[in-house]
Motif scaffolding. Structure first.
Motif, PDB file in Angstrom:
ATOM      1  N   ASP A 201       0.839  -1.200   0.000  1.00 47.84           N
ATOM      2  CA  ASP A 201       0.000   0.000   0.000  1.00 47.84           C
ATOM      3  C   ASP A 201       0.878   1.256   0.000  1.00 47.84           C
ATOM      4  N   ASP A 203       0.227   4.228   0.928  1.00 47.62           N
ATOM      5  CA  ASP A 203       0.125   5.030   2.146  1.00 47.62           C
ATOM      6  C   ASP A 203       1.130   4.574   3.206  1.00 47.62           C
ATOM      7  N   LEU A 204       1.495   3.287   3.189  1.00 47.72           N
ATOM      8  CA  LEU A 204       2.459   2.794   4.175  1.00 47.72           C
ATOM      9  C   LEU A 204       3.814   3.446   3.951  1.00 47.72           C
ATOM     10  N   ALA A 208       5.824   6.724   6.310  1.00 46.15           N
ATOM     11  CA  ALA A 208       7.227   6.766   6.753  1.00 46.15           C
ATOM     12  C   ALA A 208       7.889   8.061   6.287  1.00 46.15           C
ATOM     13  N   ARG A 217      15.603   5.065   3.006  1.00 46.04           N
ATOM     14  CA  ARG A 217      15.277   4.504   4.320  1.00 46.04           C
ATOM     15  C   ARG A 217      13.884   3.876   4.269  1.00 46.04           C
ATOM     16  N   THR A 218      12.946   4.578   3.626  1.00 42.07           N
ATOM     17  CA  THR A 218      11.590   4.053   3.501  1.00 42.07           C
ATOM     18  C   THR A 218      11.596   2.728   2.763  1.00 42.07           C
ATOM     19  N   THR A 221      13.146   0.000   5.112  1.00 41.05           N
ATOM     20  CA  THR A 221      12.454  -0.334   6.362  1.00 41.05           C
ATOM     21  C   THR A 221      10.984  -0.672   6.154  1.00 41.05           C
ATOM     22  N   VAL A 222      10.385  -0.199   5.078  1.00 40.63           N
ATOM     23  CA  VAL A 222       8.946  -0.444   4.895  1.00 40.63           C
ATOM     24  C   VAL A 222       8.669  -1.277   3.637  1.00 40.63           C
ATOM     25  N   PRO A 225      10.723  -4.950   3.307  1.00 39.86           N
ATOM     26  CA  PRO A 225      10.229  -6.000   4.214  1.00 39.86           C
ATOM     27  C   PRO A 225       8.818  -6.470   3.850  1.00 39.86           C
ATOM     28  N   LEU A 226       7.970  -5.546   3.390  1.00 37.37           N
ATOM     29  CA  LEU A 226       6.601  -5.940   3.071  1.00 37.37           C
ATOM     30  C   LEU A 226       6.530  -6.707   1.754  1.00 37.37           C
TER      31      LEU A 226
ATOM     32  N   PHE B  86      -3.802   8.729   8.653  1.00 37.08           N
ATOM     33  CA  PHE B  86      -4.447   8.326   7.410  1.00 37.08           C
ATOM     34  C   PHE B  86      -5.793   7.667   7.694  1.00 37.08           C
ATOM     35  N   ALA B  90      -2.653   3.137   7.900  1.00 34.26           N
ATOM     36  CA  ALA B  90      -1.296   3.052   7.346  1.00 34.26           C
ATOM     37  C   ALA B  90      -0.272   2.642   8.393  1.00 34.26           C
ATOM     38  N   TRP B  92       2.402  -0.064   9.893  1.00 35.12           N
ATOM     39  CA  TRP B  92       3.243  -1.057   9.233  1.00 35.12           C
ATOM     40  C   TRP B  92       3.004  -2.421   9.843  1.00 35.12           C
ATOM     41  N   HIS B  94       4.402  -5.204   9.555  1.00 26.69           N
ATOM     42  CA  HIS B  94       5.532  -6.051   9.938  1.00 26.69           C
ATOM     43  C   HIS B  94       6.224  -5.544  11.197  1.00 26.69           C
ATOM     44  N   TYR B 103       9.166   4.525  15.447  1.00 22.90           N
ATOM     45  CA  TYR B 103       9.861   4.651  14.154  1.00 22.90           C
ATOM     46  C   TYR B 103      10.481   6.040  13.959  1.00 22.90           C
TER      47      TYR B 103
END
Lengths: 308, 363
Positions: A201, A203-204, A208, A217-218, A221-222, A225-226, B86, B90, B92, B94, B103
């Motif tokens: 997604d 928005d995730l 960040a 970095r985003t 770290t986001v 991993p996803l 949001f 939103a 995370w 994980h 974070y």
């Protein structure tokens, strides 16, 4: 090879149930009503047909495998006999001897597969991310470009690759074989990686960035991993493809590089069915292991984005 | 045009387009430090685009966004120093609650022990104590949005952006979180922009309401001002005054005279544009009176009751006037098909000149 296995396990499950239901309908006494008898007759007929179909199917799947298993334990087996004359594990010892061809081919195969995965990931992670996230012109054309190595007859392609590699000194080297395998594996890994990144997604990532993470970095770290389960699955596909690959290795790697499929080919051409069968059975092991892992890793939401 | 540098957010002539499609046509908005602003509008009016452009997720085609005097319009989101909640939470998936809330602190190089204590403090403030190591996927919607709020507040932002964060929650949790958010804002003093399509939510939370329509600001002011004195038919109907009736306004010896079709003229000392006007009003300003009553400052429209329901506490009637139907609430029981008068106090009507080219298409 891996696909075959999946089918076989799917085919084996319903079989006992169907047989049981066939027995049940056989044991029921006939009833006087003619219409009911006719219905029963047809039901019985269709059940028998199903059982027969499944039996043929199972034979086609398991027959060769059973033959492989028999051959790997046959010490002597010649013309008039339907089964081996004598059994033994002599050839297994030959194969697993530390100095044997098979062990060194196994090491070669696995190292090539691992290197191929690294090369393929180095291309498919950035390429998959770009295809999933950036507004690229010609996006569909690019996706199809990665399919091209699959679209043409592979022998023709590999002969040309071998010629080019020969002129730059890559034939007969591990590097040359890894490059050929990676080009082949990119078909899967780029498409699956693009799907895995598209399933994350947006928005995730924005959440960040919003609280201060740089784009890099985003990503680490986001996003990564996803997307990892999908990337992992693509790596496994590439690994399996490399392990099984024959044509490209044959044209580019021979004679210096001997992978398991090449050893299998050489031994069966030389009439050594025992060594060939054992090599084939060894090749089955990673396939089975990875099919199990893939079923755990590849989620429906990732699969549904493949090719979008 | 130059606004004071003391404004927390100062948006000047902001234009945004998606491809060729213009979404924002020059928005000007200035938000004071510590102010709670609600941006209200129907879907597609550009309110979320405005918020996302302020956050830096969407590029502006023109204009300026200044935060405490610093122009950020070309800065990436991570350099703007704000936090956002949001609609989709939103979070995370994980990471644990701890990982999510901590974070921003990890990014800022805060030592591990300090992160733990600061996150614990925030979770206590949000009634989430003890959930540090829980996976966010195992939380309820309300808890998730609280974690998202914690994640935003952990970096102690001066500006909090809220993109309909409460709209996915069920009614009870929504009302509860509404007041929690408001009291946290009073306590911590951050500036907030809250985008919503829920009028009641905007009214109860905001110091100032901005109503948007088709990429422009239609009106801004305090909740009472926007509710009581809408400046356009659009704002009037958006704030709930969805009934319309056409009236004639004529100058009279003392003040003005207002006349509805088929009713007697009423003298009024209020102000209204002369000529043909359209009156916008909410259901609750109308009341039932005798059809022949003459009341100063109110117009009485004769009609008949066609329908009666009892939703609880009072009766609700549908009154037919000519071919139009209006809903009225009244405490008393009335028979159906009885002639009645629909009383509309002129001071509670929003009068706008009838524009034959524009009239009547506001939902």
């Amino acid at each position: 090879m891996s696909v075959k296995l999946r089918l076989s396990s799917a085919g084996a499950v319903p079989e006992p149930r169907t047989l049981a239901s066939a027995n049940r309908s056989l044991s029921v006494p006939r009833e006087p009503a003619p219409s009911a008898a006719r219905v029963r007759f047809w039901a019985l007929g269709s059940t028998l047909l199903k059982v027969f179909g499944l039996a043929v199917f199972a034979f086609l799947l398991f027959g060769p495998l059973a033959n492989l298993a028999l051959w790997s334990f046959a010490e002597r087996w010649y013309a008039p006999f339907k089964l081996p004359v004598s059994y033994g594990t002599r050839y297994w010892e030959v194969v697993f001897r530390p100095t044997g061809d098979a062990m060194s081919s196994l090491v070669t195969s696995v190292s090539i597969a691992c290197l191929t995965v690294l090369v393929a990931l180095a291309v498919s992670v950035p390429a998959g991310y770009a295809l999933a996230r950036l507004k690229l012109p010609w996006r569909t054309a690019l996706m199809i470009l990665f399919l091209l190595p699959q679209a043409f007859p592979s022998v023709a392609i590999y002969i040309n690759v071998a010629r080019v590699f020969y002129s730059i000194g890559l034939t007969g080297t591990i590097t040359g074989v890894v490059l050929v395998h990676a080009a082949h594996g990119l078909v899967y890994s780029v498409w699956i990686a693009a799907a895995a990144f598209a399933a994350v997604d947006r928005d995730l990532e924005l959440a960040a960035r919003n609280i201060g993470a740089s784009p890099l970095r985003t990503f680490f770290t986001v996003t990564l991993p996803l997307a990892a389960p999908g990337i992992m699955a693509s790596a496994i596909f590439v690994f399996l493809e490399s392990l099984d690959e024959f044509t490209g290795t044959f044209f580019v790697g021979v004679p210096q590089v001997t992978t398991l499929p090449l050893l299998l080919y050489n031994s069966s051409m030389g009439g050594n069915y025992q060594i060939a069968s054992i090599t084939a059975l060894i090749l089955l092991v990673p396939s089975i292991l990875f099919m199990i892992i893939i079923e755990r890793f590849l989620k429906a939401e990732v699969l549904s984005k493949v090719g979008q | 045009m130059n606004s004071s540098p003391s404004a927390a957010i100062d948006i000047h002539d902001l234009h945004v387009s998606y491809g060729r499609q213009r979404v924002l046509h020059g928005v000007d908005l200035s938000v004071a430090p510590g102010e709670f602003i609600a941006i209200l509008g129907s879907s597609g009016c550009g309110k979320t685009t405005l918020l996302r452009t302020v956050a830096g997720f969407q590029k502006a085609a023109g204009g300026a966004i200044r935060l405490f005097g610093r122009d950020v319009v070309n800065m990436p989101p991570e350099k703007r120093g704000m936090a956002m909640m949001f609609q989709s939470y939103a979070l995370w998936p994980h990471m644990t609650v701890m990982g999510n809330v901590g974070y921003g602190l990890r990014l800022r190089g805060v030592p591990k022990d300090e992160i733990r204590t600061r996150v614990a403090k925030i979770l206590k403030m949000l009634n989430l104590s003890g959930l540090e190591d829980r996976k966010v996927t195992n939380l309820s919607g309300g808890q998730r949005q609280r974690v998202a709020l914690g994640r935003a507040l952990a970096i102690e932002p001066e500006i909090l952006l809220l993109d309909e964060p409460l709209s996915n929650l069920d009614a009870k949790v929504r009302v509860q979180l509404r007041s929690e958010l408001k009291s946290l804002q009073n306590q911590l003093g951050f500036t907030a922009i809250h985008v919503t399509h829920d009028r009641e939510e905007a009214m109860t939370m905001a110091d100032r309401i901005v109503v948007m329509d088709a990429g422009r600001i239609a009106q801004m002011g305090s909740p009472k001002e926007v509710f009581d004195r809408p400046n356009s038919p659009f704002v009037a109907s958006f704030m709930g005054a969805e009934n319309t009736i056409d009236l004639d306004v004529n100058p009279a010896s003392k003040g003005i005279e207002v006349k509805a079709d088929g009713a007697a003229a009423t003298a009024w000392d209020g102000r209204a544009p002369p000529g043909r006007v359209t009156a916008y009003f909410r259901d609750d300003v109308a009341s039932l009176v005798d059809p022949n009553a003459r009341i100063d400052g109110s117009i009485v429209l004769p009609g008949t009751i066609t329908q009666r329901t009892y939703p609880g506490g009072h009766y609700r009637y549908v009154v037919a006037i000519a071919d139009r139907h209006f809903t009225v609430t009244d405490d008393d029981y009335h028979e159906l098909d009885r002639p009645v008068g629909l009383r509309l106090p002129l001071a509670s009507l929003h009068l706008f000149p009838t524009d034959p080219t524009k009239g009547g298409n506001h939902a």
